[in-house]
Design an enzyme around this catalytic site. Structure first.
Site, PDB file in Angstrom:
ATOM      1  N   ALA A 142       0.735  -0.994   0.089  1.00 30.23           N
ATOM      2  CA  ALA A 142      -0.072   0.019  -0.183  1.00 30.23           C
ATOM      3  C   ALA A 142       0.773   1.279  -0.140  1.00 30.23           C
ATOM      4  CB  ALA A 142      -0.875   0.028   1.206  1.00 30.23           C
ATOM      5  N   ASP A 143       0.557   2.177  -0.752  1.00 26.03           N
ATOM      6  CA  ASP A 143       0.972   3.577  -0.536  1.00 26.03           C
ATOM      7  C   ASP A 143       0.909   3.836   1.164  1.00 26.03           C
ATOM      8  OD1 ASP A 143       2.408   5.585  -1.190  1.00 26.03           O
ATOM      9  OD2 ASP A 143       1.074   6.636  -2.853  1.00 26.03           O
ATOM     10  N   CYS A 144       2.036   4.846   1.337  1.00 25.68           N
ATOM     11  CA  CYS A 144       2.093   5.165   2.792  1.00 25.68           C
ATOM     12  C   CYS A 144       0.737   5.713   3.466  1.00 25.68           C
ATOM     13  CB  CYS A 144       3.492   5.902   2.900  1.00 25.68           C
ATOM     14  SG  CYS A 144       4.862   5.189   2.495  1.00 25.68           S
ATOM     15  N   ASP A 145       0.395   5.090   4.416  1.00 32.60           N
ATOM     16  CA  ASP A 145      -1.079   5.629   5.399  1.00 32.60           C
ATOM     17  C   ASP A 145      -2.147   5.176   4.271  1.00 32.60           C
ATOM     18  OD1 ASP A 145       0.382   6.029   7.554  1.00 32.60           O
ATOM     19  OD2 ASP A 145       1.019   7.995   6.893  1.00 32.60           O
ATOM     20  N   ALA A 146      -2.139   4.434   2.939  1.00 31.16           N
ATOM     21  CA  ALA A 146      -3.406   4.443   2.346  1.00 31.16           C
ATOM     22  C   ALA A 146      -4.382   3.685   3.195  1.00 31.16           C
ATOM     23  CB  ALA A 146      -2.995   3.529   0.958  1.00 31.16           C
TER      24      ALA A 146
END
Length: 620
Positions: A142-146
Site C-alpha cells: 500500500a502507498d504510505c498510510d493508504a
C-alpha cells in the site's frame, strides 16, 4: 526499493509528473520493464528459480493516480471516475509491462478511489489482475498510510477492523504505516479476518525476502553480496549520469542558427537565473546525495573565461526580480544565457500547479533581458512539467530555447556541452506542452478521449492547440525518414485469421478480436518494418526515430496516433542507417473498445516516421 513510478503524466499540472517517463503508455511500459530489470538484476547470474533478486523493485502507484492537491481536492479523498477503456489502454499497460515483461516482485496500490473502490481494497485489481492475469510473483504494497486514509478520509468501511480485513482479503500484503499492525489482531478476534488471510500475505512477503537472500547466512556470499558504497560514485556511473543528461536535453527553438556557440568565440557570458547555480534545481523530486554535481553556471565557466552571474529572481516563485541589474549585465556581454523554470515549491509530491505560466516576474525578466541584449539570448528551462512559453516562442530576441528537465548531477556539464556543440541535441519531449487555457479543464476529469467541448488529453486524444507536441525536439542537423517493409502488405494474411474454428471477427465483421486470435497466430502475424534515416548534416549526432501508427480516422475512441516504437543511433553527417522495428499487429494495430476488449480493424493502417507514412492493409 519502491520504484519506479510508471503512472501516466496525464495532466501537465501534476506535481509528481517529473517522477514519471511521460504521458505515453508505450514509453512508460518499456521504461518500467527496463527500470525493474536494472534494479532486480539479471537472472542469468544464477540458476535458482525464481531468480535471486539484487533488490526488489516495486512499480507504483496502481492505478489512475495523478493528482496531488488541486484547488482543495486532495489525493487522499479524490474519487476518480475512470472508463474501462481508459484503464485498459492508458493507465494499466505500464503496470502490466512491469510485471509481465520486467518480472517486478512488487506492485504498489494507490490512494485513488477508482469507480467507488479504493485501489488498495480492489480484489479485481490486486488479486484477479496482478496475480491472476499478469502472474505477479511477489507482494502488493500500500502507498504510505493508504489503509488508514481508506478509513479516515474515504470512509470506505465502517470500522478500522473492517478496513484492514477488506484490504488483506483483496490481496494487499503490506501496509506502509502502522494501521494493519494496530488493527489486524482485533479483526481476527472479531471474525472479520482469518489466520489464513494473514498467512497469505506473510507468505508473499517472506518469499520475496528469501529471493533477496535474507536467510542464506552471510550476505556477502550472495551473488550480489559485495555491492556497496564503493560502487556508487564510480567513474562509470558518473559517465552514465552525463550520458543520461545529454540525451534528455530537448532543443525547442534555434532561430537563425544561434546555437551551437563557438568555443573561443565567446569572450564574455552573462549567466542569469535562479536555476543557474542551484544543485537542487538539478535533481528534482526523490533524490539521494549526488556525486560531484555540476551546476549550469559551473558548466558554462568551463567554456568561457569571463562569466558573470546574476540570479535575477530571489527564487523560482520570482516575487522579487533584479531586472535593472539583469538588463545592465545582458547589455555588456557577448552571450546571454538564462536559466529559468520551476522548483519543488511549484511542483512536487503533494503539490499540483494551477497555472502553466512561468511563476511571478520570470516572464517580464526574460523579456527585459532579451530586449537589452546585443544579440538573441538563449533560454534554458529546468522544469519537471510543461510550461506555456508562447511569449518566448514568438520573440525573435530569444534565439534559442532548451528544456533540460531536472537533469541530475551532470546536468550543468551536459547543458554546456550542448550549447557549445560538443553534443548534438537528440532529446524528444515526453509530454504535450499545452497553452495556459488548458487549465480551465478540471484535473479531476479523468477522461482521456475528447468529447463535446472537452478536448481530451495527451497527444493520443487531445484536439486543442499546443505549444509543443509530444515527441518534438530539434537537432543541429537535418534528418529525413522513410518507412519500408520486406513485403508490400506484410500484415495482409487472411489465411492465418481464417483458420478453421478461429472465431476472430467481431459482430459487425469489420474487425478481429485479439483475444480470439490467440498468441500463436499473433506471433505469426509479426513483421519487420525498417525506418531509413539519413543525416543531411552539418553535424554528426545521435538521433531518435519514433514510429507511430495512425488509423484512417479517430472515431469510435481510436487515438489520433499511437507511438509503437523508438530507437536511437549515432549517425554521422551524410550517413544513412536502417533502424529495424518488429511490428506486432496484435499489439500495435489494435485499439481498445469501450468494454476493454482489444480489436484490430480490417483495412488500412499507416506506419509513420517523421513526415513519411506507409500504408498497411490488414485483412481487408
Amino acid at each position: 526499493m519502491w520504484s519506479p513510478n510508471v503512472n501516466i503524466f496525464r495532466d501537465p499540472r501534476w506535481g509528481r509528473g517529473q517522477e514519471t517517463p511521460g504521458e505515453d503508455p508505450a514509453v512508460a511500459s518499456r521504461y518500467g520493464a527496463a527500470f525493474v530489470r536494472g534494479l532486480q538484476g539479471s537472472s542469468s547470474n544464477t540458476k535458482s528459480v525464481p531468480p535471486v533478486l539484487q533488490t526488489s523493485a516495486c512499480c507504483k502507484h496502481a492505478t489512475a493516480y495523478d493528482l496531488e492537491d488541486w484547488k482543495g481536492v486532495s489525493r487522499y479523498s479524490f474519487k476518480a471516475t475512470v472508463t474501462v477503456q481508459d484503464l485498459a489502454d492508458t493507465f494499466n499497460p505500464p503496470f502490466r509491462s512491469c510485471v509481465v515483461d520486467g518480472k517486478a516482485s512488487c506492485v504498489m496500490c494507490a490512494y485513488t478511489v477508482v469507480n467507488g473502490v479504493p485501489s488498495c481494497a480492489n480484489a479485481d485489481l490486486l488479486t484477479k489482475t496482478f496475480r491472476g492475469i499478469w502472474g505477479l510473483d511477489g507482494y502488493v504494497a500500500a502507498d504510505c498510510d493508504a489503509v488508514a486514509i481508506m478509513r479516515n478520509s474515504q470512509f470506505y468501511r465502517p470500522t478500522a477492523e473492517d478496513t484492514v480485513a477488506a484490504t488483506l482479503k483483496a490481496g494487499l500484503d503490506i501496509d506502509c504505516g502502522p494501521y494493519i499492525q494496530q488493527y489486524a489482531m482485533a479483526a481476527i478476534q472479531k471474525g472479520k479476518l482469518t489466520q489464513q488471510d494473514v498467512d497469505k500475505a506473510v507468505k508473499n512477503l517472506f518469499t520475496t525476502r528469501m529471493r533477496l537472500g535474507h536467510f542464506d547466512g552471510d550476505p556477502k556470499t550472495n551473488v550480489y553480496g559485495n555491492l556497496g558504497a564503493a560502487h556508487i560514485c564510480t567513474q562509470e556511473h558518473k559517465n552514465l549520469a552525463l550520458e543520461a543528461a545529454l540525451d534528455g536535453i530537448v532543443l525547442l527553438k534555434n532561430s537563425a542558427g544561434v546555437l551551437p556557440l563557438k568555443r573561443g568565440a565567446v569572450n564574455s557570458a552573462a549567466v542569469i537565473g535562479h536555476n543557474a547555480n542551484d544543485v537542487l534545481a538539478l535533481i528534482g523530486n526523490y533524490w539521494g546525495p549526488p556525486c560531484a554535481p555540476t551546476t549550469p553556471l559551473q558548466g558554462i565557466q568551463g567554456y568561457v573565461k569571463n562569466v558573470k552571474f546574476l540570479a535575477g529572481c530571489n527564487k523560482a516563485a520570482c516575487n522579487v526580480a533584479a531586472t535593472p541589474q539583469a538588463t545592465a549585465l545582458a547589455s555588456s556581454s557577448d552571450a546571454v544565457i538564462l536559466f529559468m523554470g520551476l522548483s519543488q515549491e511549484q511542483e512536487s509530491e503533494g503539490k499540483d500547479r494551477t497555472t502553466l505560466l512561468l511563476p511571478g516576474n520570470q516572464q517580464s525578466l526574460i523579456t527585459a533581458v532579451a530586449n537589452a541584449a546585443n544579440r538573441p539570448v538563449i533560454l534554458v528551462l529546468l522544469t519537471g512539467g510543461p510550461v506555456d512559453i508562447t511569449f518566448a516562442q514568438a520573440n525573435p530576441k530569444i534565439g534559442a530555447i532548451l528544456w533540460a528537465g531536472y537533469p541530475g548531477q551532470a546536468g550543468g556539464l551536459a547543458i554546456a556541452k550542448v550549447l557549445f556543440g560538443e553534443k548534438n541535441p537528440s532529446g524528444k519531449l515526453p509530454n504535450t506542452w499545452y497553452p495556459e487555457e488548458f487549465t480551465r479543464i478540471p484535473m479531476t476529469d479523468m477522461r482521456m478521449r475528447a468529447a463535446g467541448g472537452y478536448p481530451g488529453r495527451t497527444y493520443r486524444f487531445y484536439n486543442g492547440k499546443t505549444i509543443y507536441k509530444f515527441g518534438y525536439g530539434l537537432s543541429y542537423s537535418k534528418f529525413s525518414h522513410r518507412v519500408v517493409t520486406g513485403r508490400k502488405n506484410p500484415a495482409h494474411n487472411t489465411s492465418l485469421l481464417a483458420a478453421p474454428g478461429l472465431a476472430a471477427t467481431t459482430e459487425d465483421n469489420l474487425s478481429y478480436h485479439v483475444d480470439y486470435i490467440g498468441d500463436e497466430v499473433c506471433d505469426q502475424l509479426k513483421f519487420l518494418a525498417v525506418v531509413k534515416v539519413q543525416n543531411h548534416g552539418p553535424m554528426d549526432g545521435k538521433h531518435t526515430a519514433l514510429m507511430f501508427l495512425r488509423w484512417p480516422n479517430a472515431t469510435d475512441g481510436r487515438p489520433t496516433r499511437q507511438l509503437i516504437g523508438f530507437q536511437s543511433q549515432h549517425i554521422k553527417a551524410g550517413e544513412k542507417v536502417n533502424l529495424r522495428f518488429e511490428v506486432s499487429p496484435c499489439e500495435h494495430f489494435s485499439r481498445v473498445r469501450e468494454d476493454g476488449r482489444k480489436l484490430i480493424d480490417k483495412g488500412s493502417h499507416f506506419l509513420k516516421a517523421g513526415k513519411h507514412e506507409l500504408e498497411i492493409s490488414f485483412g481487408a
